[in-house]
Scaffold this motif. Structure first.
Motif, PDB file in Angstrom:
ATOM      1  N   ALA A 103       0.359  -1.621  -0.232  1.00 24.89           N
ATOM      2  CA  ALA A 103      -0.393  -0.068  -0.119  1.00 24.89           C
ATOM      3  C   ALA A 103       0.495   0.986   0.107  1.00 24.89           C
ATOM      4  O   ALA A 103       0.673   2.016  -0.523  1.00 24.89           O
ATOM      5  N   LEU A 104       2.052   1.792   0.702  1.00 29.75           N
ATOM      6  CA  LEU A 104       2.581   2.799   0.712  1.00 29.75           C
ATOM      7  C   LEU A 104       3.777   2.605  -0.589  1.00 29.75           C
ATOM      8  O   LEU A 104       3.088   3.766  -0.889  1.00 29.75           O
ATOM      9  N   GLU A 105       3.884   1.823  -1.114  1.00 29.40           N
ATOM     10  CA  GLU A 105       4.706   1.351  -3.108  1.00 29.40           C
ATOM     11  C   GLU A 105       3.430   2.063  -3.745  1.00 29.40           C
ATOM     12  O   GLU A 105       3.643   3.180  -4.738  1.00 29.40           O
ATOM     13  N   ILE A 106       2.279   1.550  -3.504  1.00 34.54           N
ATOM     14  CA  ILE A 106       0.761   2.250  -4.568  1.00 34.54           C
ATOM     15  C   ILE A 106       0.950   3.912  -3.995  1.00 34.54           C
ATOM     16  O   ILE A 106       0.429   4.507  -4.896  1.00 34.54           O
ATOM     17  N   ALA A 107       1.386   3.961  -2.987  1.00 34.99           N
ATOM     18  CA  ALA A 107       0.313   5.303  -2.989  1.00 34.99           C
ATOM     19  C   ALA A 107       1.769   6.676  -3.316  1.00 34.99           C
ATOM     20  O   ALA A 107       1.923   7.899  -3.333  1.00 34.99           O
ATOM     21  N   LYS A 108       3.028   5.622  -2.852  1.00 36.32           N
ATOM     22  CA  LYS A 108       4.178   6.559  -3.584  1.00 36.32           C
ATOM     23  C   LYS A 108       4.432   6.596  -5.205  1.00 36.32           C
ATOM     24  O   LYS A 108       4.726   7.198  -5.467  1.00 36.32           O
ATOM     25  N   ALA A 109       4.079   5.559  -5.738  1.00 33.48           N
ATOM     26  CA  ALA A 109       3.746   5.877  -7.194  1.00 33.48           C
ATOM     27  C   ALA A 109       2.794   6.575  -7.143  1.00 33.48           C
ATOM     28  O   ALA A 109       3.026   6.948  -8.759  1.00 33.48           O
ATOM     29  N   MET A 110       1.536   6.787  -6.642  1.00 38.60           N
ATOM     30  CA  MET A 110       0.076   7.642  -7.247  1.00 38.60           C
ATOM     31  C   MET A 110       0.713   8.849  -7.519  1.00 38.60           C
ATOM     32  O   MET A 110       0.464  10.130  -7.989  1.00 38.60           O
ATOM     33  N   GLU A 111       2.064   9.880  -6.102  1.00 38.12           N
ATOM     34  CA  GLU A 111       1.870  10.957  -5.738  1.00 38.12           C
ATOM     35  C   GLU A 111       2.772  11.479  -6.515  1.00 38.12           C
ATOM     36  O   GLU A 111       3.842  12.062  -6.834  1.00 38.12           O
ATOM     37  N   ALA A 112       4.441   9.910  -6.982  1.00 34.34           N
ATOM     38  CA  ALA A 112       4.907  10.768  -8.144  1.00 34.34           C
ATOM     39  C   ALA A 112       4.718  10.715  -9.812  1.00 34.34           C
ATOM     40  O   ALA A 112       5.361  11.880  -9.970  1.00 34.34           O
ATOM     41  N   LYS A 113       3.585  10.545 -10.395  1.00 32.82           N
ATOM     42  CA  LYS A 113       3.197  10.208 -11.278  1.00 32.82           C
ATOM     43  C   LYS A 113       1.970  10.803 -11.420  1.00 32.82           C
ATOM     44  O   LYS A 113       1.042  10.883 -10.617  1.00 32.82           O
TER      45      LYS A 113
END
Length: 124
Positions: A103-113
């Motif tokens: 979930a943290l990786e998904i949040a990171k990906a969503m914030e980055a792109k």
């Protein structure tokens, strides 16, 4: 409950909390209804700084209750989200983490792109 809301939560149980309105006097024994959008927005305006959250996390980790229950609190450096881990006392193994690493990786990906096509990166 999040670390952000710890300081503002009343110590009474939810069933014992009273309705608090601008015009209404609190009724004894009344339960609180869910927060309105305005109440939520007002609560967010007073959000604590990262330094205050880090201080609260440090204090939580020092508490005997957290240690006896095998809880470890931290802040994810990338997403700035609060992370709670349940640790096995004898093996020091992480039994559960909230939110999960995925979930943290998904949040990171969503914030980055941009939000368009964030979760699936596939080319034909």
């Amino acid at each position: 409950m999040t670390i952000d809301s710890i300081g503002s939560v009343a110590t009474a149980r939810p069933a014992e909390r009273q309705i608090a309105g601008a015009d209404a006097a609190p009724a004894p024994g009344a339960t609180r209804s869910p927060a309105t959008a305005v109440e939520t927005a007002n609560a967010v305006k007073g959000a604590p700084s990262l330094e205050q959250v880090n201080r609260a996390v440090s204090e939580l980790n020092k508490s005997p209750q957290a240690k006896s229950q095998g809880l470890e609190f931290s802040i994810d450096t990338d997403s700035k989200r609060t992370v709670v881990k349940v640790i096995d006392q004898s093996t020091k193994e992480v039994l559960r983490q909230i939110p999960t690493p995925e979930a943290l990786e998904i949040a990171k990906a969503m914030e980055a792109k941009s939000t368009k096509g964030v979760l699936i990166q596939q080319t034909a």
